[in-house]
Design an enzyme around this catalytic site. Structure first.
Site, PDB file in Angstrom:
ATOM      1  N   GLY A 302      52.504  48.513 -67.112  1.00  0.00           N
ATOM      2  CA  GLY A 302      51.585  47.591 -67.763  1.00  0.00           C
ATOM      3  C   GLY A 302      50.722  46.821 -66.777  1.00  0.00           C
ATOM      4  O   GLY A 302      50.337  47.324 -65.715  1.00  0.00           O
ATOM      5  N   SER A 303      50.460  45.567 -67.107  1.00  0.00           N
ATOM      6  CA  SER A 303      49.450  44.779 -66.388  1.00  0.00           C
ATOM      7  C   SER A 303      49.806  44.475 -64.942  1.00  0.00           C
ATOM      8  O   SER A 303      48.926  44.042 -64.182  1.00  0.00           O
ATOM      9  CB  SER A 303      49.199  43.467 -67.134  1.00  0.00           C
ATOM     10  OG  SER A 303      48.602  43.721 -68.380  1.00  0.00           O
ATOM     11  N   VAL A 304      51.056  44.655 -64.529  1.00  0.00           N
ATOM     12  CA  VAL A 304      51.382  44.408 -63.124  1.00  0.00           C
ATOM     13  C   VAL A 304      50.671  45.407 -62.214  1.00  0.00           C
ATOM     14  O   VAL A 304      50.609  45.207 -60.989  1.00  0.00           O
ATOM     15  CB  VAL A 304      52.914  44.473 -62.875  1.00  0.00           C
ATOM     16  CG1 VAL A 304      53.614  43.318 -63.554  1.00  0.00           C
ATOM     17  CG2 VAL A 304      53.482  45.808 -63.328  1.00  0.00           C
ATOM     18  N   MET A 305      50.087  46.458 -62.785  1.00  0.00           N
ATOM     19  CA  MET A 305      49.344  47.436 -61.991  1.00  0.00           C
ATOM     20  C   MET A 305      47.900  46.997 -61.744  1.00  0.00           C
ATOM     21  O   MET A 305      47.213  47.574 -60.900  1.00  0.00           O
ATOM     22  CB  MET A 305      49.340  48.800 -62.691  1.00  0.00           C
ATOM     23  CG  MET A 305      50.711  49.450 -62.824  1.00  0.00           C
ATOM     24  SD  MET A 305      51.520  49.701 -61.233  1.00  0.00           S
ATOM     25  CE  MET A 305      50.405  50.841 -60.462  1.00  0.00           C
ATOM     26  N   LYS A 306      47.431  45.987 -62.458  1.00  0.00           N
ATOM     27  CA  LYS A 306      46.020  45.594 -62.353  1.00  0.00           C
ATOM     28  C   LYS A 306      45.622  45.165 -60.939  1.00  0.00           C
ATOM     29  O   LYS A 306      44.536  45.529 -60.471  1.00  0.00           O
ATOM     30  CB  LYS A 306      45.704  44.506 -63.366  1.00  0.00           C
ATOM     31  CG  LYS A 306      45.692  45.019 -64.799  1.00  0.00           C
ATOM     32  CD  LYS A 306      45.516  43.905 -65.816  1.00  0.00           C
ATOM     33  CE  LYS A 306      45.533  44.457 -67.241  1.00  0.00           C
ATOM     34  NZ  LYS A 306      45.504  43.400 -68.259  1.00  0.00           N
TER      35      LYS A 306
END
Length: 568
Positions: A302-306
């Site tokens: 999820g968003s931790v990859m942004k």
């Protein structure tokens, strides 16, 4: 001599003649022949047949016994024991020598904690054999109580048993051994040849009942197994497990994972998993507790990859660092799919996209890059590849090759969907942000010197992202619960829908947080994942971030890292 009187006349009885020469010679020859036969027999037994007879005698009395070698100890980075071998006694019996006396059998069965019927059935099953186990791996004191009964046919065997002082706290990382002290899971399995050691051998004389008469000497000395020093710090490991367990219980979650790495060396300082189990007592073991989820299981991050995708954006040169992206109206249609934000954030600059965790903003940026730009950055960060820890069953995750990707696939990859990672892979990728763009491979063993690392992000970009991550946990953001008093920290939240039978669910989530501390001079990288919280809260900032805050704060103090932020 006697005399006879006949008719008034007396005469002396005749004396028997002495032994004739022939008879005397015969006796001498007989004695001589017997002596020759006797000497020959003695010569035959003592000279000619001596090796055979001695071997036969030795076969009945001389024994070669194995000297067990204790398994090597496993310690944490500070020398604290995590796995040790303790001496135990195994009792065995020769069923053919066990007494038929009912009283003796009842006493033996009671001492073994068995009913008489079970004991008799076991003896009957092995009645045609000369060996059967009575009880494996008893404490020496308990075994001696049974041996004190002096029951014929019962014998001891010295062995070693593995004991884990940390219990369930580090169970999945260490693994377990079986009853024969052979590694079956975890590092016990990975380093089995190194930890096992080499048994020795000694020569002894025993009587026909198997009792030791005399020890003749050692043939080969037992060589103990090698010691293994892990990278984890037992103090931090305890805190990580405690806080993770509290969070899982509070949020009524299915489980959780926490991985903490040294940002300078890549050493894994803590690796906690739930559910867990006690390796010293495996009764009622939940099979799920055996899995080291941090290395074996994968999930969509999820968003931790942004922040990692943003590295590709900043390095591309296609998007200006001062660019502003219009995310209105808070959603966008792409290939018949709808990408949504939590709400309409309007125009956002690049730091704002990470701070607000805008899926629409990341998608618009990703579509301006080449088809493979983000995939290449993820690949450089080690995603979709084995972490190389040597742990059995470690997962490579999934990073699909960019073959005929649609626009929606390129977009979703930028905000952490369409790929899967393990917690260790994610923590290793974040070391690049904490280490001037150099990614460090994870190490489960303590290192004598820092590894070389792999440059994967431009240093200026890594530092810019590090500062952006700090603003993402500011007091007014969703990640504010990750803040640590006295320290500058940064990180990114993630809330990921789980996949069900009909696709992505709307009521089952994974709450994720990945963070770095302290920002001024990064020392640790921590990843927290809580699986399916059901108590109400499910956002990463509400469920996973507080665990990061508590564990990271305590770890920084234990590591004597000086504060770099004034108290507000």
């Amino acid at each position: 001599m006697r005399s006879e009187r006949r008719g008034g006349t007396s005469r002396q009885a005749p004396i028997a003649p002495p032994l004739g020469g022939g008879r005397f010679l015969f006796i001498l020859l007989a004695i001589g022949l017997a002596s020759v036969i006797l000497i020959g027999r003695i010569t035959l037994l003592q000279v000619i047949d001596r090796p055979f007879l001695q071997s036969q005698g030795d076969a009945r009395t001389l024994r070669h016994e194995t000297i067990p070698a204790h398994r090597g100890m496993i310690t944490d980075r500070n020398g604290e024991p995590l796995a040790i071998s303790t001496p135990v006694v195994t009792l065995w019996a020769n069923p053919q020598e066990l007494p038929n006396d009912a009283i003796q059998r009842v006493m033996l069965a009671q001492a073994l904690g068995m009913s008489l019927s079970d004991f008799e059935a076991r003896v009957a099953r092995f009645s045609e054999h000369e060996f059967m186990y009575l009880r494996r791996q008893m404490t020496p004191a308990a075994a001696q109580q049974i041996l004190n009964l002096r029951t014929p046919g019962v014998y001891p065997q010295r062995e070693y048993k593995r004991y884990y002082p940390a219990g369930e706290v580090a169970a999945q990382l260490l693994g377990v051994t079986n009853v024969d002290d052979v590694g079956q899971e975890g590092l016990e399995l990975s380093y089995q040849p190194y930890l096992a050691g080499r048994p020795g051998q000694r020569r002894v004389i025993k009587d026909r009942r198997g009792r030791l008469v005399r020890e003749l000497g050692v043939i080969n000395e037992a060589q103990p197994g090698g010691e293994l020093t892990l990278a984890i710090d037992q103090r931090i490991q305890y805190m990580a497990y405690r806080e993770l367990r509290a969070a899982v219980a509070e949020n009524e979650a299915d489980g959780g994972v926490l991985v903490m790495m040294d940002a300078r060396t890549g050493e894994v300082l803590a690796m906690a998993n739930l559910p867990s189990y006690n390796p010293n007592n495996r009764a009622g073991l939940d099979p799920r507790g055996l899995r080291n989820q941090a290395l074996v299981d994968v999930f969509e991050p999820g968003s931790v990859m942004k922040p990692l995708a943003m590295a590709a954006v900043l390095e591309s040169g296609v998007v200006d660092r001062d660019a502003v992206v219009d995310t209105s109206p808070g959603w966008m249609r792409l290939d018949q799919f709808t990408i949504r934000d939590f709400r309409n954030y309007g125009e956002l600059d690049l730091p704002g996209i990470l701070e607000k965790s805008s899926n629409v903003g990341m998608s618009r940026l990703a579509l301006q890059l080449s088809d493979t730009a983000i995939w290449e950055k993820y690949n450089q960060l080690g995603l979709g590849q084995a972490p190389g820890t040597g742990f059995p069953g470690e997962s490579t995750g999934s990073l699909p090759a960019p073959v005929r990707w649609s626009r929606s696939e390129r977009a979703t990859l930028s905000y952490g969907y369409g790929l899967s990672v393990s917690a260790v892979q994610l923590a290793s990728a974040y070391t690049a942000l904490a280490n001037d763009g150099v990614r460090l491979p994870p190490s489960l063993l303590r290192l004598s010197e820092p590894p070389q690392g792999t440059p994967v992000i431009e240093p200026t970009v890594a530092n810019d992202l590090l500062n952006i991550l700090e603003t993402s946990v500011a007091a007014y953001t969703g990640g504010r619960r990750a803040r640590v008093e006295g320290y500058r920290v940064g990180g990114k939240t993630g809330t990921v829908r789980k996949i069900g039978q009909q696709g992505y669910t709307t009521d089952a989530y994974r709450s994720v947080f990945a963070g770095i501390a302290p920002i001024s001079d990064p020392r640790i990288v921590t990843v927290v994942m809580i699986d399916h919280p059901k108590a109400g809260e499910f956002y990463g900032g509400a469920v996973a971030a507080p665990v990061f805050s508590s564990v990271t704060g305590n770890a920084l103090r234990l590591l004597d890292v000086p504060p770099d932020h004034e108290a507000e």
